[in-house]
Design a protein around this motif. Sequence first.
Motif, short mmCIF file in Angstrom:
data_model
loop_
_atom_site.label_atom_id
_atom_site.label_comp_id
_atom_site.label_asym_id
_atom_site.label_seq_id
_atom_site.Cartn_x
_atom_site.Cartn_y
_atom_site.Cartn_z
N MET A 1 30.11 32.65 15.66
CA MET A 1 29.39 33.05 16.90
C MET A 1 28.94 34.50 16.79
SD MET A 1 29.28 30.74 19.42
CE MET A 1 29.41 31.55 21.02
N THR A 2 27.80 34.78 17.36
CA THR A 2 27.33 36.16 17.44
C THR A 2 26.97 36.47 18.90
OG1 THR A 2 25.07 35.45 16.99
CG2 THR A 2 26.33 36.27 15.11
N ILE A 3 26.97 37.74 19.19
CA ILE A 3 26.57 38.21 20.51
C ILE A 3 25.15 38.74 20.40
CG2 ILE A 3 27.04 39.92 22.30
CD1 ILE A 3 30.01 39.67 21.18
N ARG A 4 24.27 38.24 21.25
CA ARG A 4 22.87 38.65 21.20
C ARG A 4 22.70 39.95 21.97
NH1 ARG A 4 20.43 35.95 24.32
NH2 ARG A 4 18.32 35.84 23.51
N LEU A 5 22.23 40.98 21.28
CA LEU A 5 22.03 42.28 21.95
C LEU A 5 20.65 42.84 21.63
CD1 LEU A 5 25.36 44.28 21.48
CD2 LEU A 5 24.64 42.90 23.44
N ARG A 6 20.01 43.41 22.63
CA ARG A 6 18.78 44.17 22.40
C ARG A 6 19.18 45.56 21.91
NH1 ARG A 6 15.96 43.87 28.03
NH2 ARG A 6 14.30 44.79 26.80
N GLY A 34 34.97 42.27 25.26
CA GLY A 34 36.19 41.73 24.66
C GLY A 34 35.90 41.04 23.34
N ARG A 35 34.80 40.30 23.31
CA ARG A 35 34.43 39.61 22.06
C ARG A 35 34.06 40.63 20.98
NH1 ARG A 35 30.01 35.49 24.04
NH2 ARG A 35 29.71 35.24 21.79
N ALA A 37 35.15 43.68 20.80
CA ALA A 37 36.40 44.36 20.40
C ALA A 37 37.19 43.50 19.42
CB ALA A 37 37.22 44.69 21.64
N GLN A 38 37.00 42.18 19.50
CA GLN A 38 37.68 41.27 18.57
C GLN A 38 36.95 41.19 17.23
OE1 GLN A 38 40.61 39.41 19.11
NE2 GLN A 38 40.73 40.79 20.86
N GLY A 39 35.81 41.88 17.12
CA GLY A 39 35.11 41.92 15.83
C GLY A 39 33.96 40.95 15.70
N GLU A 40 33.55 40.31 16.81
CA GLU A 40 32.43 39.37 16.70
C GLU A 40 31.15 40.12 16.34
OE1 GLU A 40 32.95 36.42 19.72
OE2 GLU A 40 30.83 35.85 19.58
N ASP A 41 30.32 39.49 15.52
CA ASP A 41 29.08 40.13 15.07
C ASP A 41 28.03 40.17 16.17
OD1 ASP A 41 29.97 40.67 12.55
OD2 ASP A 41 29.06 38.90 11.62
N VAL A 42 27.06 41.07 15.96
CA VAL A 42 25.94 41.23 16.88
C VAL A 42 24.68 40.71 16.19
CG1 VAL A 42 24.43 42.96 17.94
CG2 VAL A 42 26.92 43.25 18.02
N LEU A 43 23.90 39.93 16.92
CA LEU A 43 22.56 39.54 16.46
C LEU A 43 21.55 40.31 17.30
CD1 LEU A 43 20.60 37.71 14.84
CD2 LEU A 43 20.76 36.08 16.75
N ILE A 44 20.73 41.11 16.65
CA ILE A 44 19.73 41.89 17.40
C ILE A 44 18.59 40.96 17.85
CG2 ILE A 44 18.06 43.78 17.27
CD1 ILE A 44 20.97 44.70 17.20
N VAL A 45 18.23 41.09 19.11
CA VAL A 45 17.13 40.28 19.66
C VAL A 45 16.10 41.20 20.32
CG1 VAL A 45 18.59 38.25 20.05
CG2 VAL A 45 18.32 39.94 21.89
N ALA A 46 14.91 40.65 20.52
CA ALA A 46 13.87 41.37 21.25
C ALA A 46 13.91 40.88 22.69
CB ALA A 46 12.51 41.06 20.63
N GLY A 47 13.97 41.79 23.63
CA GLY A 47 13.96 41.41 25.04
C GLY A 47 15.35 41.14 25.57
N VAL A 136 36.93 53.76 27.64
CA VAL A 136 35.95 52.76 27.23
C VAL A 136 36.62 51.41 26.99
CG1 VAL A 136 34.29 54.39 26.26
CG2 VAL A 136 36.11 53.49 24.80
N VAL A 137 35.85 50.36 27.25
CA VAL A 137 36.41 49.01 27.14
C VAL A 137 36.45 48.55 25.68
CG1 VAL A 137 36.10 46.60 27.87
CG2 VAL A 137 35.60 48.47 29.47
N ILE A 138 35.46 48.98 24.89
CA ILE A 138 35.48 48.66 23.45
C ILE A 138 36.06 49.87 22.73
CG2 ILE A 138 34.05 48.09 21.44
CD1 ILE A 138 31.97 47.05 23.53
#
Length: 139
Positions: A1-6, A34-35, A37-47, A136-138
């Motif tokens: 799983m990844t977290i989508r972030l702009r 929380g995710r 902080a657990q080391g989940e990856d980030v997927l860069i998105v537009a918008g 900070v939370v992270i």
Amino acid sequence: MTIRLRPHHLLCLLTYVGKGYSPAFTSNYDVIAGRLAQGEDVLIVAGPDDICAPLLGEEDAHCWRASVRVRDSLAARDLRRLMPGPVRAGTTITLGPELLRAMRGAFAAGKTRSACLGCQWSDLCSAVAASDYRGVVIP
Ligand code: SF4
């Protein structure tokens, strides 16, 4: 799983202390933080991204505005020198402790704050950075 972030949310997450636009916004942000902080990856998105999600049902949600896309471009440009590759849609980033430390150092030194110009949270983010990121939370 990844977290989508702009891109500009790569800055915002550095100073997130549990404050935000609404209870729904912060409770969603808490889960994402929380995710991360657990080391989940980030997927860069537009918008709009996973942090924006609770706001998108609002009429005229600011997340769609051109000015917020400008914030993304500025953040991507400023962060480029800290990242192993370009910060653009489709890129996956692992926010390990070393990278977070470098990002926080650059942010506190004002080297990655172009995107923050005019942001309503700027004073809070500056104060969090000046306190050496207390609360900070992270981590
Ligand atoms: S000032 Fe605004 S854009 Fe900059 S890190 Fe804080 S919330 Fe994000």
